[in-house]
Design an enzyme around this catalytic site. Structure first.
Site: not given
Ligand SMILES: NC(=O)c1ccc[n+]([C@@H]2O[C@H](COP(=O)([O-])OP(=O)(O)OC[C@H]3O[C@@H](n4cnc5c(N)ncnc54)[C@H](O)[C@@H]3O)[C@@H](O)[C@H]2O)c1
Length: 354
Positions: A141, A166
């Protein structure tokens, strides 16, 4: 530019967090582009935000024959090992995580479980996988840059001062992946995503929360008095970046000491054009009116509150995407107007605003 060293045709790809925002888009696009691909997706469907959105995303994915969904927790080591033994993934994309900066201030346990224990289990499963996993791609991130002053943020910058748990877990993922690359020669690529937005996105993120509040006639709070800059990145650009990266694993090489040089890379994926939060909100408002989510005479000024910065937040995020461009010939370029229009139209349709 790097040439691809992994073909995704006829391969099994294991995607964690597949019901999430980025995971679901990625799984969908992979199925469309590579009809022979098999996707094994896992998600524990956490209730961090409205689970009906996750169910809706899964509904679309389940239309594909080569898509298998497992409801499960990546912190369950036995389950992960069993799934690797059964499905023998060639490429692994770890997107499951407890996301969100602010939530980590009050709910640290969720971050340790999903982001640290869960990621460790994925690394262990890769370590013991037979046949070998060709490439582990995982989400990091932009938050790892903390409150670094130098912009744009480069992957060469020092990132040792996280300002949220985080961010600390995401930086830890990069360190853990590096150790596993060095010790067990597991090729891995970490991707530092910058504020991803789009249709069916995450309701906890500002643009989605603002939309809900404005629609309910409530005021929105604009942090740091609007003096925040964010590299807002449209979901399609993120997916394009991930798919390109998946097809090139860092090469395995041996050093002079006879030990592996870690096959390890980290890239930024961001729009490389930070936008002022107030400009972002203005475009969002115009697009919400255009999509009929808000009425044409909406008194926007009356619903806008400028407030100080929140703990864990950073004033600016700005990605240096030079290495992504050099290695993959790509950088995100979708304009805010186009991206927010797609979001507003989806929102109007999904929440039946018309
Ligand atoms: N969306 C953003 O702006 C952004 C920015 C930087 C990094 N990220 C990273 O990208 C990745 C995806 O983000 P996103 O926006 O799709 O988030 P999101 O919350 O929509 O998706 C993450 C998914 O992981 C699942 N999850 C959480 N813990 C779990 C576990 N222990 N076992 C199985 N499933 C689990 C959740 O149910 C969720 O559906 C994440 O790692 C997030 O930290 C996202």
């Amino acid at each position: 530019m790097l040439s691809s060293n992994i073909s995704l045709e006829n391969k099994t790809v294991f995607i964690t967090g597949v019901a999430g925002f980025i995971g679901s888009y990625l799984a969908l696009e992979l199925q469309i582009r590579f009809p022979t691909i098999k996707i094994v997706g896992i998600d524990s469907i956490t209730d961090y935000y409205d689970v009906s959105l996750k169910e809706e995303r899964l509904k679309n994915l389940k239309k594909f024959q080569n898509f298998l969904f497992i409801k499960g927790n990546i912190a369950d080591k036995e389950l992960i090992c069993q799934l690797f033994a059964e499905h023998k993934p060639n490429v692994v994309v770890n997107l499951a995580a407890q996301a969100g900066v602010r939530y980590s201030i009050t709910n640290p346990d969720a971050y340790v479980e999903s982001n640290l224990i869960g990621f460790y289990n994925i690394l262990e499963a890769c370590r013991h996988a037979v046949p070998e996993v060709e490439h582990l791609v995982y989400a990091s991130s932009s938050s790892v840059y903390g409150s670094n002053k130098k912009v744009p943020y480069s992957t060469d910058d020092k990132v040792d001062n996280p300002v949220s748990l985080y961010a600390a877990t995401k930086k830890s993922n990069e360190l853990m992946a590096h150790a596993y690359a060095k010790l067990y020669n597991i090729p891995s690529t970490g991707l530092r995503f910058f504020t991803v937005y789009g249709p069916a996105g995450r309701p906890d993120m500002a643009y989605f929360g603002f939309t809900n509040k404005l629609r309910e006639g409530k005021s929105i709070q604009i942090f740091n008095y609007g003096n925040c800059k964010r590299d807002f990145t449209y979901i399609d650009d993120i997916v394009e970046g991930v798919i390109r990266v998946m097809q090139h694993a860092p090469e395995r090489k041996t050093g002079e000491d006879g030990l592996p040089i870690p096959p390890y890379k980290v890239y930024n994926i961001g729009n490389n054009q930070p936008e002022n939060l107030l400009d972002f909100v203005t475009i969002l408002q115009e697009e919400l009116i255009r999509a009929k989510v808000l009425p044409t005479d909406y008194d926007f000024e009356a619903h806008k509150e400028l407030v100080p910065m929140q703990p864990g937040d950073v004033p600016v995020t700005y990605a240096d995407t030079t290495s992504l461009e050099e290695d993959f010939g790509f950088k995100p370029a979708t304009s805010l107007r186009k991206g927010l229009r797609a979001f507003a139209e989806w929102y109007a349709d999904y929440y039946k605003c018309k």
